[in-house]
Design a protein around this motif. Structure first.
Motif, PDB file in Angstrom:
ATOM      1  N   GLY A  18       0.801  -1.316  -0.053  1.00 48.98           N
ATOM      2  CA  GLY A  18       0.060   0.039  -0.131  1.00 48.98           C
ATOM      3  C   GLY A  18       0.802   1.263   0.069  1.00 48.98           C
ATOM      4  N   GLN A  19       2.033   1.324   0.171  1.00 45.88           N
ATOM      5  CA  GLN A  19       3.027   2.288   0.104  1.00 45.88           C
ATOM      6  C   GLN A  19       3.474   2.851  -1.247  1.00 45.88           C
ATOM      7  OE1 GLN A  19       6.439   3.595   3.141  1.00 45.88           O
ATOM      8  NE2 GLN A  19       7.259   2.255   1.578  1.00 45.88           N
ATOM      9  N   ASP A  20       2.880   3.752  -1.724  1.00 45.21           N
ATOM     10  CA  ASP A  20       3.291   4.199  -3.237  1.00 45.21           C
ATOM     11  C   ASP A  20       4.388   5.358  -3.211  1.00 45.21           C
ATOM     12  OD1 ASP A  20       3.591   5.082  -5.836  1.00 45.21           O
ATOM     13  OD2 ASP A  20       1.547   4.805  -6.582  1.00 45.21           O
ATOM     14  N   LEU A  21       5.741   5.307  -3.513  1.00 43.51           N
ATOM     15  CA  LEU A  21       6.676   6.282  -3.237  1.00 43.51           C
ATOM     16  C   LEU A  21       6.781   7.137  -4.620  1.00 43.51           C
ATOM     17  CD1 LEU A  21       9.340   4.263  -1.287  1.00 43.51           C
ATOM     18  CD2 LEU A  21       7.469   5.664  -0.507  1.00 43.51           C
ATOM     19  N   SER A  22       5.867   6.920  -5.319  1.00 45.95           N
ATOM     20  CA  SER A  22       5.926   7.733  -6.700  1.00 45.95           C
ATOM     21  C   SER A  22       5.675   8.999  -6.644  1.00 45.95           C
ATOM     22  CB  SER A  22       5.187   7.018  -7.876  1.00 45.95           C
ATOM     23  OG  SER A  22       3.677   7.307  -7.518  1.00 45.95           O
ATOM     24  N   LYS A  23       4.888   9.606  -5.620  1.00 42.24           N
ATOM     25  CA  LYS A  23       4.540  11.090  -5.417  1.00 42.24           C
ATOM     26  C   LYS A  23       5.978  11.954  -5.161  1.00 42.24           C
ATOM     27  CE  LYS A  23       3.534  10.750  -0.360  1.00 42.24           C
ATOM     28  NZ  LYS A  23       2.159  10.994   0.300  1.00 42.24           N
ATOM     29  N   TYR A  24       7.046  11.398  -4.673  1.00 45.66           N
ATOM     30  CA  TYR A  24       8.225  12.111  -4.215  1.00 45.66           C
ATOM     31  C   TYR A  24       9.178  12.564  -5.466  1.00 45.66           C
ATOM     32  CZ  TYR A  24       6.795  10.619   0.152  1.00 45.66           C
ATOM     33  OH  TYR A  24       5.877  10.368   1.267  1.00 45.66           O
ATOM     34  N   SER A  25       9.551  13.609  -5.534  1.00 49.70           N
ATOM     35  CA  SER A  25      10.568  14.191  -6.520  1.00 49.70           C
ATOM     36  C   SER A  25      11.998  14.261  -6.040  1.00 49.70           C
ATOM     37  CB  SER A  25       9.917  15.346  -7.078  1.00 49.70           C
ATOM     38  OG  SER A  25       9.681  16.476  -5.963  1.00 49.70           O
ATOM     39  N   PHE A  26      12.224  14.303  -4.544  1.00 48.93           N
ATOM     40  CA  PHE A  26      13.714  14.765  -4.372  1.00 48.93           C
ATOM     41  C   PHE A  26      13.980  13.380  -3.162  1.00 48.93           C
ATOM     42  CE2 PHE A  26      12.436  18.835  -5.875  1.00 48.93           C
ATOM     43  CZ  PHE A  26      13.716  19.177  -6.416  1.00 48.93           C
TER      44      PHE A  26
END
Length: 145
Positions: A18-26
């Motif tokens: 359930g953890q989607d890390l795609s929203k991070y940019s840095f």
């Protein structure tokens, strides 16, 4: 002290249901340097391309990934004191082209764990040198540099 530039490293498994890390940019961290010669920190991010929530590695070939992408960024630490270091994820380099799908894909999709693993590798300024720096507040962030 280094042996052939390498001093040491540490890693951790990041993927979780359930953890989607795609929203991070840095990739962000605070680094305390002790001036020129403090060393180099290599940040390695592994994304799961074969959908099994693992990063299989070849022990005989210095633990290179067999089926997944390895994205890297090197930070030469040559300053005195604390500095916030913001590494754009888009600037990480695919260190193993031809393995995995060669696309930065940290999201949970098609059974993939997305961004599954993080590793730090510490490198000295010379083949038998040493490192001297500290890390704190390591995190993925959104927003501008």
């Amino acid at each position: 002290n280094a042996k052939n530039w390498y001093v040491g490293g540490v890693g951790t498994y990041l993927a979780k249901e359930g953890q989607d890390l795609s929203k991070y940019s840095f990739f962000s961290m605070d680094v305390y340097g002790y001036g020129p010669g403090s060393g180099t920190l290599k940040v390695e991010l592994y994304d799961d391309d074969n959908g099994n929530w693992q990063i299989e590695q070849d022990q005989a070939k210095n633990y290179v990934p067999l089926y997944d992408d390895k994205w890297t960024y090197e930070v030469k630490i040559d300053w005195d004191g604390w500095k916030k270091v913001m590494l754009p994820l888009a600037d990480f380099v695919d260190e193993n082209p031809g393995v995995g799908d060669d696309i930065w894909n940290p999201s949970l999709a098609k059974g993939s764990a997305g961004l599954a693993q993080l590793q730090f590798v510490c490198l000295a300024g010379s083949d038998k040198g040493s490192i001297n720096f500290n890390l704190d507040n390591v995190m993925l962030t959104v927003g501008e540099k």
